[in-house]
Design a protein around this motif. Structure first.
Motif, mmCIF file in Angstrom:
data_model
loop_
_atom_site.group_PDB
_atom_site.id
_atom_site.type_symbol
_atom_site.label_atom_id
_atom_site.label_comp_id
_atom_site.label_asym_id
_atom_site.label_seq_id
_atom_site.Cartn_x
_atom_site.Cartn_y
_atom_site.Cartn_z
ATOM 1 N N ARG A 1 0.929 -1.272 0.106
ATOM 2 C CA ARG A 1 0.034 0.082 -0.134
ATOM 3 C C ARG A 1 0.921 1.256 0.007
ATOM 4 N NH1 ARG A 1 -4.120 -0.065 4.496
ATOM 5 N NH2 ARG A 1 -4.515 1.947 3.478
ATOM 6 N N ASP A 2 2.120 1.231 0.393
ATOM 7 C CA ASP A 2 2.808 2.329 0.784
ATOM 8 C C ASP A 2 4.244 2.200 -0.303
ATOM 9 O OD1 ASP A 2 1.426 3.503 2.665
ATOM 10 O OD2 ASP A 2 2.358 2.185 4.402
ATOM 11 N N LEU A 3 4.166 1.303 -1.081
ATOM 12 C CA LEU A 3 5.041 1.103 -2.233
ATOM 13 C C LEU A 3 4.756 2.138 -3.537
ATOM 14 C CD1 LEU A 3 7.385 -0.821 -3.008
ATOM 15 C CD2 LEU A 3 5.945 -1.982 -4.022
ATOM 16 N N THR A 4 5.798 2.702 -3.744
ATOM 17 C CA THR A 4 6.049 3.779 -4.697
ATOM 18 C C THR A 4 6.383 3.020 -6.079
ATOM 19 O OG1 THR A 4 6.131 5.668 -3.523
ATOM 20 C CG2 THR A 4 6.614 5.998 -5.866
ATOM 21 N N PRO B 1 -10.669 -8.268 -7.052
ATOM 22 C CA PRO B 1 -11.382 -6.977 -6.547
ATOM 23 C C PRO B 1 -11.134 -6.423 -5.018
ATOM 24 C CG PRO B 1 -12.716 -8.637 -7.748
ATOM 25 C CD PRO B 1 -11.273 -9.182 -7.672
ATOM 26 N N ASP B 2 -11.068 -7.522 -4.025
ATOM 27 C CA ASP B 2 -10.868 -7.108 -2.823
ATOM 28 C C ASP B 2 -9.718 -6.384 -2.558
ATOM 29 O OD1 ASP B 2 -13.281 -8.351 -2.245
ATOM 30 O OD2 ASP B 2 -12.315 -10.448 -1.502
ATOM 31 N N PHE B 3 -8.591 -6.761 -3.285
ATOM 32 C CA PHE B 3 -7.108 -5.850 -3.120
ATOM 33 C C PHE B 3 -7.359 -4.746 -4.038
ATOM 34 C CE2 PHE B 3 -2.826 -5.520 -4.867
ATOM 35 C CZ PHE B 3 -2.162 -5.143 -3.739
ATOM 36 N N TYR B 4 -7.941 -4.871 -5.090
ATOM 37 C CA TYR B 4 -7.864 -3.656 -5.829
ATOM 38 C C TYR B 4 -8.840 -2.435 -5.474
ATOM 39 C CZ TYR B 4 -8.212 -0.457 -9.776
ATOM 40 O OH TYR B 4 -8.180 0.648 -10.838
ATOM 41 N N ARG B 5 -9.881 -2.833 -4.603
ATOM 42 C CA ARG B 5 -10.639 -1.789 -3.903
ATOM 43 C C ARG B 5 -9.848 -1.094 -2.620
ATOM 44 N NH1 ARG B 5 -13.843 -5.099 -1.994
ATOM 45 N NH2 ARG B 5 -13.191 -5.594 0.079
ATOM 46 N N GLN B 6 -9.045 -2.152 -1.933
ATOM 47 C CA GLN B 6 -8.384 -1.562 -0.853
ATOM 48 C C GLN B 6 -7.117 -0.830 -0.867
ATOM 49 O OE1 GLN B 6 -8.720 -4.213 2.708
ATOM 50 N NE2 GLN B 6 -9.200 -5.693 1.293
ATOM 51 N N GLN C 1 -7.077 1.413 -3.414
ATOM 52 C CA GLN C 1 -7.482 2.801 -4.002
ATOM 53 C C GLN C 1 -6.993 4.247 -3.062
ATOM 54 O OE1 GLN C 1 -8.737 2.876 -7.282
ATOM 55 N NE2 GLN C 1 -7.844 0.845 -6.860
ATOM 56 N N GLY C 2 -6.413 4.868 -3.745
ATOM 57 C CA GLY C 2 -5.781 6.295 -2.818
ATOM 58 C C GLY C 2 -4.579 5.822 -2.159
ATOM 59 N N THR C 3 -4.037 4.648 -2.396
ATOM 60 C CA THR C 3 -2.655 4.633 -1.576
ATOM 61 C C THR C 3 -1.629 4.891 -2.668
ATOM 62 O OG1 THR C 3 -2.716 2.130 -2.365
ATOM 63 C CG2 THR C 3 -3.655 2.769 -0.434
ATOM 64 N N ALA C 4 -0.303 4.798 -2.268
ATOM 65 C CA ALA C 4 0.926 5.032 -3.107
ATOM 66 C C ALA C 4 0.821 4.108 -4.235
ATOM 67 C CB ALA C 4 2.002 5.054 -2.405
ATOM 68 N N TYR C 5 0.565 2.773 -3.915
ATOM 69 C CA TYR C 5 0.726 1.821 -4.889
ATOM 70 C C TYR C 5 -0.659 1.774 -5.735
ATOM 71 C CZ TYR C 5 0.969 -3.127 -6.691
ATOM 72 O OH TYR C 5 1.220 -4.152 -7.469
ATOM 73 N N ASP D 1 -2.196 4.552 -6.622
ATOM 74 C CA ASP D 1 -1.977 5.613 -7.625
ATOM 75 C C ASP D 1 -0.788 5.278 -8.748
ATOM 76 O OD1 ASP D 1 -3.945 7.153 -6.099
ATOM 77 O OD2 ASP D 1 -2.240 8.309 -4.886
ATOM 78 N N GLY D 2 0.197 4.424 -8.302
ATOM 79 C CA GLY D 2 1.267 3.805 -9.329
ATOM 80 C C GLY D 2 0.661 3.070 -10.210
ATOM 81 N N LEU D 3 -0.237 2.283 -9.958
ATOM 82 C CA LEU D 3 -0.859 1.468 -11.141
ATOM 83 C C LEU D 3 -1.729 2.241 -12.040
ATOM 84 C CD1 LEU D 3 -2.507 -1.663 -8.973
ATOM 85 C CD2 LEU D 3 -0.402 -1.341 -10.255
ATOM 86 N N LEU D 4 -2.300 3.453 -11.686
ATOM 87 C CA LEU D 4 -2.945 4.263 -12.578
ATOM 88 C C LEU D 4 -1.707 5.110 -13.488
ATOM 89 C CD1 LEU D 4 -5.526 6.026 -10.224
ATOM 90 C CD2 LEU D 4 -5.927 4.159 -11.745
ATOM 91 N N ARG D 5 -0.587 5.443 -13.026
ATOM 92 C CA ARG D 5 0.162 6.003 -14.007
ATOM 93 C C ARG D 5 0.975 4.886 -14.976
ATOM 94 N NH1 ARG D 5 1.794 8.049 -8.750
ATOM 95 N NH2 ARG D 5 3.620 6.433 -8.680
ATOM 96 N N ILE D 6 0.866 3.462 -14.401
ATOM 97 C CA ILE D 6 1.250 2.474 -15.210
ATOM 98 C C ILE D 6 0.242 2.352 -16.486
ATOM 99 C CG2 ILE D 6 1.858 -0.160 -15.505
ATOM 100 C CD1 ILE D 6 4.296 1.572 -14.141
ATOM 101 N N GLU D 7 -1.007 2.340 -15.958
ATOM 102 C CA GLU D 7 -1.865 2.254 -17.148
ATOM 103 C C GLU D 7 -1.889 3.222 -18.262
ATOM 104 O OE1 GLU D 7 -5.843 1.517 -15.998
ATOM 105 O OE2 GLU D 7 -5.550 -0.321 -15.270
#
Length: 356
Positions: free
Chosen positions: A249-252, A286-291, A293-297, A299-305
């Motif tokens: 969750r805190d991983l950039t 889905p359970d992981f993806y939902r939790q 949201q809004g974390t550093a990780y 946000d990083g996934l959105l940048r990768i997409e």
């Protein structure tokens, strides 16, 4: 007084002999991890259309791919490149096309380069390539904690040379780390016990699934043993989700610009050679993806997409799927942990690809 030098020398010799014996035992007990000859033997069976039983999937998947691709009887119609998210993508998910699953465990951008190099070298580029981009694909080397990718370096360096990019110096890659596993006593004991208690040993099989052994399939995919399947309970899945959440969750998700440039040039090479490339994301539980949201990780996934979309647009390619499981419509019961889904989810992802 006795001189200590002879005794120290004797002790050093004994330690060296014991360590050598331990390394030799691990080498013989885990041939698909360390032996190119064993990987070639397994690859020959796979290329001949047989499946191959193994105790588990902790093998050098890159070495096996190197040997398997060299022996493929023909150029596949469709191939998927990526990490173990795709390990259960079987040929029946792309009916009407010859299919090859070229996944490796825990891939990085070097693995995309390496597998394409293997295919170019043996004239086995597919007509359609599903190139998977995961969250860690472009992660800089100094942020990585695993060493599996190191065995792909000979092939990725060869591709870097084709692309006109400086190769990674051997000393900087610290490949020695991959061989330290030979000195693990616990690993040796575990492998020895499994061989001693096993009803059958690893080797070619006709069956696509077995009670206690995982199966490498001729199309490059895997099927879990019944024993492994029994371990994949909802309780275990929930535990793995919470474990992954705590770790990430805190991983950039840093992006190495050299990695982006290499993949950019790789896509140009594939286009020049007439390969239709589709960039594709493996959806998360889905359970992981939902939790996340809004974390550093998250946000990083959105940048990768967004980065994937830019690469696809620059080369006139399609980018399909998402880390968001709602896009293909995958549910949590299709997963064994936070990110590895089964064929039901993978079918939905592949169905998003136009023309398949």
């Amino acid at each position: 007084m006795r001189r200590p030098v002879p005794y120290l020398a004797l002790t050093a010799v004994l330690v060296a002999l014991l360590m050598s014996a331990l390394a030799a035992a691990n080498y013989r007990l885990a041939p698909l991890t360390y032996s190119a000859a064993a990987q070639a033997e397994a690859a020959a069976a796979l290329a001949a259309g047989d499946n191959y039983a193994v105790f588990d999937l902790n093998i050098d998947s890159r070495g096996l791919q190197r040997a398997h691709i060299a022996r493929l009887p023909a150029r596949p119609g469709v191939a998927v490149l990526g990490a173990s998210h795709w390990q259960e993508a079987h040929a029946d998910l792309v009916a009407g096309h010859s299919f090859y699953n070229a996944h490796v465990h825990r891939d990085y951008y070097e693995d995309l380069l390496a597998v394409v190099e293997m295919m170019v070298r043996h004239d086995r580029l597919p007509r359609t390539m599903l190139m998977s981009i995961r969250g860690f694909t472009f992660l800089p080397e100094d942020r990585r904690t695993d060493t599996l990718w190191l065995t792909a370096l000979p092939d990725s360096n060869a591709m870097l040379a084709r692309l006109g990019i400086a190769r990674q110096p051997w000393l900087e890659t610290r490949k020695l780390r991959r061989w330290l596993g030979l000195l693990s006593l616990s690993t040796m004991l575990d492998h020895a016990w499994r061989r001693f208690t096993a009803d059958t040993l690893p080797g070619p099989v006709e069956a696509s699934s077995l009670p206690t052994m995982d199966v490498l399939q001729a199309d490059g995919s895997i099927r879990w043993s019944d024993a492994h399947r029994d371990l994949f309970t909802p309780e275990r899945r929930d535990h793995e989700v919470q474990k992954a959440l705590a770790e990430r969750r805190d991983l950039t998700l840093d992006v190495d610009p050299v990695a982006v440039e290499a993949v950019d040039r790789l896509l140009s090479l594939l286009t020049e050679r007439g390969v239709r490339v589709v960039l594709i994301h493996p959806p998360l539980n889905p359970d992981f993806y939902r939790q996340i949201q809004g974390t550093a990780y998250g946000d990083g996934l959105l940048r990768i997409e967004a980065l994937t979309a830019r690469l696809a647009a620059a080369h006139g390619m399609s980018a399909v799927g998402s880390f968001d499981p709602a896009v293909p419509g995958c549910s949590s019961d299709m997963y064994i942990d936070a990110e590895h889904s089964g064929p039901d989810c993978l079918r939905r992802v592949i169905d998003l690809v136009p023309g398949l």
